[in-house]
Scaffold this motif. Structure first.
Motif, short mmCIF file in Angstrom:
data_model
loop_
_atom_site.label_atom_id
_atom_site.label_comp_id
_atom_site.label_asym_id
_atom_site.label_seq_id
_atom_site.Cartn_x
_atom_site.Cartn_y
_atom_site.Cartn_z
N THR A 151 0.87 -1.17 0.00
CA THR A 151 0.00 0.00 0.00
C THR A 151 0.90 1.22 0.00
OG1 THR A 151 -1.74 -1.15 1.19
CG2 THR A 151 -1.80 1.25 1.23
N SER B 24 -6.08 -6.41 0.29
CA SER B 24 -6.76 -6.31 1.58
C SER B 24 -7.15 -7.72 2.01
CB SER B 24 -8.01 -5.43 1.46
OG SER B 24 -8.68 -5.33 2.71
N SER C 19 -8.28 -9.71 -1.34
CA SER C 19 -8.87 -8.83 -2.34
C SER C 19 -7.72 -8.07 -2.99
CB SER C 19 -9.84 -7.83 -1.68
OG SER C 19 -11.01 -8.48 -1.25
N LYS D 146 -7.24 1.32 -2.78
CA LYS D 146 -6.82 0.88 -1.44
C LYS D 146 -7.04 1.98 -0.40
CE LYS D 146 -5.23 -1.84 1.72
NZ LYS D 146 -3.89 -2.46 1.74
N ASN E 165 -10.48 1.73 0.67
CA ASN E 165 -10.58 0.59 1.58
C ASN E 165 -10.15 0.99 3.00
OD1 ASN E 165 -10.71 -2.63 1.64
ND2 ASN E 165 -8.89 -2.03 2.79
N GLN E 166 -9.02 1.67 3.10
CA GLN E 166 -8.49 2.04 4.41
C GLN E 166 -9.36 3.10 5.10
OE1 GLN E 166 -7.03 -0.60 4.23
NE2 GLN E 166 -5.01 -0.12 5.08
N ILE F 10 -12.25 1.22 6.59
CA ILE F 10 -11.82 0.45 7.76
C ILE F 10 -11.57 1.34 8.97
CG2 ILE F 10 -9.92 -0.92 8.71
CD1 ILE F 10 -9.68 -2.28 5.99
N SER G 17 -14.15 -6.48 9.86
CA SER G 17 -13.48 -6.15 11.12
C SER G 17 -14.27 -6.68 12.31
CB SER G 17 -13.29 -4.64 11.25
OG SER G 17 -12.42 -4.15 10.25
N ASP H 135 -0.79 4.27 6.03
CA ASP H 135 -1.85 4.28 5.02
C ASP H 135 -2.80 5.46 5.22
OD1 ASP H 135 -0.69 1.92 4.30
OD2 ASP H 135 -2.37 0.64 4.83
#
Length: 291
Positions: A96, A122, A134, A171, A174-175, A178, A215, A240
């Motif tokens: 990442t 991920s 993923s 990504k 995604n982060q 999360i 999670s 990230d």
């Protein structure tokens, strides 16, 4: 047979390289600490002394390292991958990293006849171990399609996102998702404790409903067991989030949820938890009576 060079055998990279070996690919390995690659070498991987040496013996080079600075050194240094790889090589960075760096590497690689793909992943340690990561990819679509047989060995949800840098931007999405979610998971477990409920029983209800998330299903149980070993390091998650905040600022976009998560994880890191897994965020709520 396609020869694969793999650089970075940490929490996730080791499992990814092992899957490639067991699929029958000849695999060369380079990592800063050779001891971390011993199990791979026992399975038949070939050790290379430098990234430059590895690049010269590989048709496909995959990197899974810690920080954008590591990626930059590996690819763009005087003895880096792009200087040593032959024309026609595919280079796949699965770290990442910064979208702008992915684009820069792509442009320089193209000048040398090298195909570059940014393909962060991920799924954490479990996803890597079970080969169901993923994978979000950016670069030329033809290059992505050529590498699909390799991607399919280590991942299940493999999606082409667009031109160079698109994998890294995805990504970041995604982060961001999360980051705020981990706050919610931690608060939910803390609330269950404060209300006198059985948190494990609570998880049976909420993880299968609208609150369900990866999670909640995978990291909340670790919180309850005081298992804070890293599937993904706090220090890397902070990296990230910093990249995502920087990219959002460049787009004149506010990300208040991400900013709060970054603040809380910074506090956690300053308490000595940088090497812990991201589920250690729960420690900011955890009361001594839970021990």
């Amino acid at each position: 047979m396609t020869h694969i060079g793999f650089i970075g055998t940490g929490v996730m990279g080791r499992s990814m390289a092992m899957h490639l070996l067991k699929a029958g690919y000849p695999v060369s390995i380079y990592t800063r600490t050779k001891e971390k690659a011993e199990d791979l070498l026992k399975e038949g991987a070939v050790w290379r002394e430098t990234a430059e040496e590895l690049a010269g013996h590989s048709d496909v080079i995959m990197t899974m390292v810690g920080y954008p600075s590591d990626v930059e050194e590996l690819y763009l240094g005087d003895h880096g991958i792009l200087n040593a790889a032959k024309s026609g090589t595919y280079v796949i960075d699965m770290t990442t990293s910064k979208p702008s760096l992915a684009i820069h590497i792509y442009e320089l690689a193209k000048q040398k006849g090298i195909y570059s793909i940014d393909a962060p992943v991920s799924g954490g340690d479990v996803g890597a171990r079970e080969a169901r990561l993923s994978i979000m990819a950016g670069g030329d679509k033809e290059a992505f399609e050529a590498c699909l047989p390799i991607f399919s060995i280590i991942g299940k949800n493999i999606v082409y996102q667009g031109p160079a840098g698109s994998g890294q931007h995805t990504k970041m999405c995604n982060q961001i998702a999360i980051a705020a979610g981990m706050i919610g998971v931690s608060e939910a477990i803390a609330y269950a404790h404060s209300a006198g409920l059985d948190p494990e029983n609570v998880l049976k209800s909420i993880s299968a409903g609208a609150a369900g998330s990866w999670s909640l299903s995978n990291l909340a149980p670790r919180m309850l067991k005081d298992d804070f070993e890293p599937g993904f390091y706090v220090k890397h998650f902070l990296k990230d989030m910093s990249i995502a905040i920087e990219e959002a600022e460049q787009m004149n976009m506010e990300v208040p949820g991400l900013a709060l998560a970054h603040k809380l994880y910074t506090e956690l890191s300053e308490k000595g938890e940088a090497e812990s897994g991201t589920q250690a965020l729960y420690k900011l709520w955890k009361s001594p009576s839970e021990n």
